[in-house]
Design a protein around this motif. Structure first.
Motif, PDB file in Angstrom:
ATOM      1  N   VAL A 318       4.020   5.025   7.572  1.00  0.00           N
ATOM      2  CA  VAL A 318       3.189   5.403   6.421  1.00  0.00           C
ATOM      3  C   VAL A 318       2.277   4.239   6.028  1.00  0.00           C
ATOM      4  O   VAL A 318       1.074   4.420   5.789  1.00  0.00           O
ATOM      5  CB  VAL A 318       4.078   5.817   5.229  1.00  0.00           C
ATOM      6  CG1 VAL A 318       3.215   6.085   3.992  1.00  0.00           C
ATOM      7  CG2 VAL A 318       4.902   7.036   5.580  1.00  0.00           C
ATOM      8  N   ILE A 319       2.840   3.036   5.985  1.00  0.00           N
ATOM      9  CA  ILE A 319       2.052   1.854   5.611  1.00  0.00           C
ATOM     10  C   ILE A 319       0.936   1.614   6.624  1.00  0.00           C
ATOM     11  O   ILE A 319      -0.211   1.336   6.257  1.00  0.00           O
ATOM     12  CB  ILE A 319       2.955   0.619   5.492  1.00  0.00           C
ATOM     13  CG1 ILE A 319       4.091   0.876   4.494  1.00  0.00           C
ATOM     14  CG2 ILE A 319       2.151  -0.604   5.095  1.00  0.00           C
ATOM     15  CD1 ILE A 319       3.623   1.254   3.112  1.00  0.00           C
ATOM     16  N   LEU A 320       1.255   1.740   7.900  1.00  0.00           N
ATOM     17  CA  LEU A 320       0.233   1.537   8.932  1.00  0.00           C
ATOM     18  C   LEU A 320      -0.883   2.559   8.802  1.00  0.00           C
ATOM     19  O   LEU A 320      -2.060   2.244   9.031  1.00  0.00           O
ATOM     20  CB  LEU A 320       0.872   1.643  10.317  1.00  0.00           C
ATOM     21  CG  LEU A 320       1.826   0.529  10.733  1.00  0.00           C
ATOM     22  CD1 LEU A 320       2.448   0.844  12.092  1.00  0.00           C
ATOM     23  CD2 LEU A 320       1.111  -0.815  10.779  1.00  0.00           C
ATOM     24  N   ARG A 321      -0.537   3.778   8.415  1.00  0.00           N
ATOM     25  CA  ARG A 321      -1.526   4.851   8.333  1.00  0.00           C
ATOM     26  C   ARG A 321      -2.393   4.751   7.090  1.00  0.00           C
ATOM     27  O   ARG A 321      -3.585   5.076   7.138  1.00  0.00           O
ATOM     28  CB  ARG A 321      -0.790   6.195   8.382  1.00  0.00           C
ATOM     29  CG  ARG A 321      -1.655   7.422   8.283  1.00  0.00           C
ATOM     30  CD  ARG A 321      -0.913   8.671   8.758  1.00  0.00           C
ATOM     31  NE  ARG A 321       0.439   8.708   8.268  1.00  0.00           N
ATOM     32  CZ  ARG A 321       0.803   9.191   7.064  1.00  0.00           C
ATOM     33  NH1 ARG A 321      -0.120   9.649   6.240  1.00  0.00           N
ATOM     34  NH2 ARG A 321       2.076   9.223   6.708  1.00  0.00           N
ATOM     35  N   LEU A 322      -1.832   4.317   5.972  1.00  0.00           N
ATOM     36  CA  LEU A 322      -2.557   4.339   4.704  1.00  0.00           C
ATOM     37  C   LEU A 322      -3.227   3.019   4.341  1.00  0.00           C
ATOM     38  O   LEU A 322      -4.088   2.988   3.463  1.00  0.00           O
ATOM     39  CB  LEU A 322      -1.608   4.752   3.572  1.00  0.00           C
ATOM     40  CG  LEU A 322      -0.988   6.146   3.679  1.00  0.00           C
ATOM     41  CD1 LEU A 322      -0.132   6.442   2.461  1.00  0.00           C
ATOM     42  CD2 LEU A 322      -2.060   7.211   3.833  1.00  0.00           C
ATOM     43  N   PRO A 328      -8.655  -7.509   4.093  1.00  0.00           N
ATOM     44  CA  PRO A 328      -7.528  -8.455   4.215  1.00  0.00           C
ATOM     45  C   PRO A 328      -6.713  -8.579   2.939  1.00  0.00           C
ATOM     46  O   PRO A 328      -5.492  -8.796   2.992  1.00  0.00           O
ATOM     47  CB  PRO A 328      -8.220  -9.782   4.563  1.00  0.00           C
ATOM     48  CG  PRO A 328      -9.534  -9.386   5.145  1.00  0.00           C
ATOM     49  CD  PRO A 328      -9.940  -8.142   4.417  1.00  0.00           C
ATOM     50  N   ALA A 329      -7.350  -8.439   1.786  1.00  0.00           N
ATOM     51  CA  ALA A 329      -6.623  -8.569   0.531  1.00  0.00           C
ATOM     52  C   ALA A 329      -5.574  -7.471   0.396  1.00  0.00           C
ATOM     53  O   ALA A 329      -4.514  -7.691  -0.206  1.00  0.00           O
ATOM     54  CB  ALA A 329      -7.591  -8.516  -0.643  1.00  0.00           C
ATOM     55  N   GLU A 330      -5.845  -6.294   0.945  1.00  0.00           N
ATOM     56  CA  GLU A 330      -4.894  -5.190   0.819  1.00  0.00           C
ATOM     57  C   GLU A 330      -3.691  -5.371   1.730  1.00  0.00           C
ATOM     58  O   GLU A 330      -2.549  -5.272   1.297  1.00  0.00           O
ATOM     59  CB  GLU A 330      -5.581  -3.853   1.127  1.00  0.00           C
ATOM     60  CG  GLU A 330      -4.624  -2.669   1.002  1.00  0.00           C
ATOM     61  CD  GLU A 330      -5.324  -1.339   1.160  1.00  0.00           C
ATOM     62  OE1 GLU A 330      -4.641  -0.340   1.445  1.00  0.00           O
ATOM     63  OE2 GLU A 330      -6.565  -1.290   0.982  1.00  0.00           O
ATOM     64  N   TRP A 331      -3.947  -5.639   3.030  1.00  0.00           N
ATOM     65  CA  TRP A 331      -2.795  -5.712   3.934  1.00  0.00           C
ATOM     66  C   TRP A 331      -2.039  -7.033   3.802  1.00  0.00           C
ATOM     67  O   TRP A 331      -0.834  -7.080   3.995  1.00  0.00           O
ATOM     68  CB  TRP A 331      -3.213  -5.467   5.378  1.00  0.00           C
ATOM     69  CG  TRP A 331      -4.245  -6.381   5.955  1.00  0.00           C
ATOM     70  CD1 TRP A 331      -5.567  -6.140   6.059  1.00  0.00           C
ATOM     71  CD2 TRP A 331      -4.029  -7.671   6.546  1.00  0.00           C
ATOM     72  NE1 TRP A 331      -6.221  -7.199   6.663  1.00  0.00           N
ATOM     73  CE2 TRP A 331      -5.295  -8.150   6.983  1.00  0.00           C
ATOM     74  CE3 TRP A 331      -2.900  -8.468   6.757  1.00  0.00           C
ATOM     75  CZ2 TRP A 331      -5.458  -9.383   7.597  1.00  0.00           C
ATOM     76  CZ3 TRP A 331      -3.065  -9.700   7.380  1.00  0.00           C
ATOM     77  CH2 TRP A 331      -4.322 -10.142   7.782  1.00  0.00           C
ATOM     78  N   MET A 336       5.058  -4.690   2.085  1.00  0.00           N
ATOM     79  CA  MET A 336       5.538  -3.554   2.867  1.00  0.00           C
ATOM     80  C   MET A 336       4.888  -3.456   4.246  1.00  0.00           C
ATOM     81  O   MET A 336       5.338  -2.682   5.084  1.00  0.00           O
ATOM     82  CB  MET A 336       5.329  -2.250   2.086  1.00  0.00           C
ATOM     83  CG  MET A 336       6.201  -2.145   0.855  1.00  0.00           C
ATOM     84  SD  MET A 336       6.066  -0.561  -0.002  1.00  0.00           S
ATOM     85  CE  MET A 336       4.384  -0.666  -0.634  1.00  0.00           C
ATOM     86  N   THR A 337       3.830  -4.241   4.480  1.00  0.00           N
ATOM     87  CA  THR A 337       3.252  -4.261   5.826  1.00  0.00           C
ATOM     88  C   THR A 337       4.217  -4.865   6.840  1.00  0.00           C
ATOM     89  O   THR A 337       3.994  -4.766   8.047  1.00  0.00           O
ATOM     90  CB  THR A 337       1.935  -5.053   5.839  1.00  0.00           C
ATOM     91  OG1 THR A 337       2.158  -6.364   5.307  1.00  0.00           O
ATOM     92  CG2 THR A 337       0.866  -4.354   5.012  1.00  0.00           C
ATOM     93  N   LEU A 338       5.291  -5.474   6.357  1.00  0.00           N
ATOM     94  CA  LEU A 338       6.299  -6.045   7.255  1.00  0.00           C
ATOM     95  C   LEU A 338       7.271  -5.001   7.778  1.00  0.00           C
ATOM     96  O   LEU A 338       8.048  -5.279   8.693  1.00  0.00           O
ATOM     97  CB  LEU A 338       7.089  -7.141   6.526  1.00  0.00           C
ATOM     98  CG  LEU A 338       6.318  -8.405   6.133  1.00  0.00           C
ATOM     99  CD1 LEU A 338       7.180  -9.300   5.257  1.00  0.00           C
ATOM    100  CD2 LEU A 338       5.871  -9.154   7.380  1.00  0.00           C
ATOM    101  N   PHE A 339       7.251  -3.782   7.195  1.00  0.00           N
ATOM    102  CA  PHE A 339       8.240  -2.782   7.574  1.00  0.00           C
ATOM    103  C   PHE A 339       8.169  -2.429   9.062  1.00  0.00           C
ATOM    104  O   PHE A 339       9.199  -2.332   9.737  1.00  0.00           O
ATOM    105  CB  PHE A 339       8.063  -1.521   6.733  1.00  0.00           C
ATOM    106  CG  PHE A 339       8.564  -1.643   5.319  1.00  0.00           C
ATOM    107  CD1 PHE A 339       9.285  -2.755   4.907  1.00  0.00           C
ATOM    108  CD2 PHE A 339       8.315  -0.646   4.396  1.00  0.00           C
ATOM    109  CE1 PHE A 339       9.753  -2.880   3.613  1.00  0.00           C
ATOM    110  CE2 PHE A 339       8.781  -0.752   3.089  1.00  0.00           C
ATOM    111  CZ  PHE A 339       9.502  -1.864   2.695  1.00  0.00           C
ATOM    112  N   ALA A 340       6.960  -2.191   9.572  1.00  0.00           N
ATOM    113  CA  ALA A 340       6.826  -1.760  10.966  1.00  0.00           C
ATOM    114  C   ALA A 340       7.302  -2.832  11.949  1.00  0.00           C
ATOM    115  O   ALA A 340       8.129  -2.551  12.831  1.00  0.00           O
ATOM    116  CB  ALA A 340       5.388  -1.345  11.256  1.00  0.00           C
TER     117      ALA A 340
END
Length: 368
Positions: A318-322, A328-331, A336-340
């Motif tokens: 979901v995080i990768l998709r949304l 760069p400020a968002e990711w 939670m970008t660490l989940f994948a």
């Protein structure tokens, strides 16, 4: 004086254990039955029967994050019906066929694609949320946290759209087992363990898995601390990666403490991950009262780590998709970008533990 020699017959495994050991035989038929049943649901939804768990039938706050959040029963129900019926036929073929070449690749590809779709892509972060919060609720509700009854917690966390995610995960796991058994059978390997006579297993040998599995376990140990440090900083009033206004909102709503719990849960899981490569993952350490020195049941770390890895994978998808990866400020600002990547390294560490600790196969007798 004579000494009588007593012989004992090994206890016959119970029905549950026998069924688990016989998984290569029955999982293709179970996958076929699951696909046919879910396909029938798709047909009923297309015909107007209620209960469609996506889009308008989903929880309103979760629709935006769901892969099927914009779908309707009338538009998607026929596709579910068609794919379900086709899947049932393919599963029956996988149970009996001995295909080679392009046909083998196509059949195995269909099965693995179904597994990934149903386990990782269709479910979302609600799987991880229920896995994380259910232990806390079981212990904390009698003490007032969360301030609700068990029935209220179950109604909130497990409505039909959420339960449907678990139904999809079960189907995906059946498809993964079906694909694995088919691949092993069509290369004349043991369908139970995957070993082949005269084949050098290299990286899948206990020694090979011990080497790369160790690095995967260390990475899976460190990964959650990147997430936990951010959440702990928020709980302590430090606006790390977010604005002060947003942090104030988190404190006013109390959500910051839920995040702190998740951070602690993640960090504890990271520490336990080391057991996948340390001796105390095989033999209970001295500080475990009543179990010290006894073997750790192999299924315990395997099941626990697999559940967490799959939960992280669905949330990570979901995080990768949304996420807007052009910003760069968002990711960079979202822990939670660490989940994948965490799901990947934890899955690798778990697989390494499985390979490193397995003994001789009960069916083919091979140990290497």
């Amino acid at each position: 004086m004579t000494t009588a020699t007593l012989t004992t017959t090994p206890a016959r495994p119970g029905p549950v254990r026998r069924a688990i050991r016989a998984w290569p035989r029955w999982t293709p038929y179970a996958a076929a039955a699951w696909s046919a049943a879910y396909g029938l649901l798709g047909l009923l939804w297309a015909l107007g029967v209620g209960g469609y768990p996506f889009g308008p039938g989903d929880i309103e706050d979760a629709r935006e994050e769901s892969l099927l959040g914009a779908t309707t029963a009338a538009g998607t129900g026929p596709w579910i019906a068609g794919l379900g019926l086709t899947g049932a036929l393919v599963a029956l073929m996988l149970a009996r066929m001995s295909a080679r070449g392009v046909v083998r690749v196509a059949l195995a590809g269909w099965a693995w694609a179904n597994a990934v779709l149903l386990v990782v892509l269709v479910p979302d972060q609600r799987i991880l949320t229920t896995v994380a919060y259910t232990p806390l609720a079981l212990v904390g509700i009698p003490f007032g946290w969360p301030p609700m009854s068990y029935a209220e917690f179950a109604a909130k966390m497990f409505p039909w759209p959420n339960v449907n995610h678990y139904v999809c995960v079960v189907g995906g796991l059946l498809w993964a087992a079906t694909a694995l058994a088919f691949q092993r059978r069509t290369v004349r390997a043991c369908v139970h363990c995957g070993r082949r006579a005269g084949h050098a297993h290299g990286w899948t040998s206990p020694a090979g898995a011990g080497r790369w599995g160790r690095w995967a376990a260390y990475a899976a140990f460190l990964m959650p601390f990147g997430y936990a440090l951010v959440r702990w900083a928020w709980a302590l009033g430090v606006p790390l990666t977010i604005s002060q206004d947003f942090l104030d909102e988190l404190h006013e709503s109390g959500l910051v403490w839920a995040g702190a719990y998740l951070a602690t849960f993640a960090a504890a899981g990271g520490v336990l991950t080391l057991g996948l490569t340390q001796r105390w993952g095989i033999i209970w350490p001295r500080w475990v009262l009543g179990l010290a020195g006894k073997p750790v049941p192999r299924a315990f770390p395997l099941v626990f780590a697999t559940v967490v890895a799959l939960s992280l994978a669905s949330a990570g998808s979901v995080i990768l998709r949304l996420t807007d990866w052009s910003d760069p400020a968002e990711w960079a600002g979202s822990p939670m970008t660490l989940f994948a990547p965490w799901a990947v390294v934890l899955g690798a560490a778990t697989f390494g533990y499985y390979l490193r600790t397995r003994g001789a196969c009960r069916v083919c007798g091979r140990s290497r």
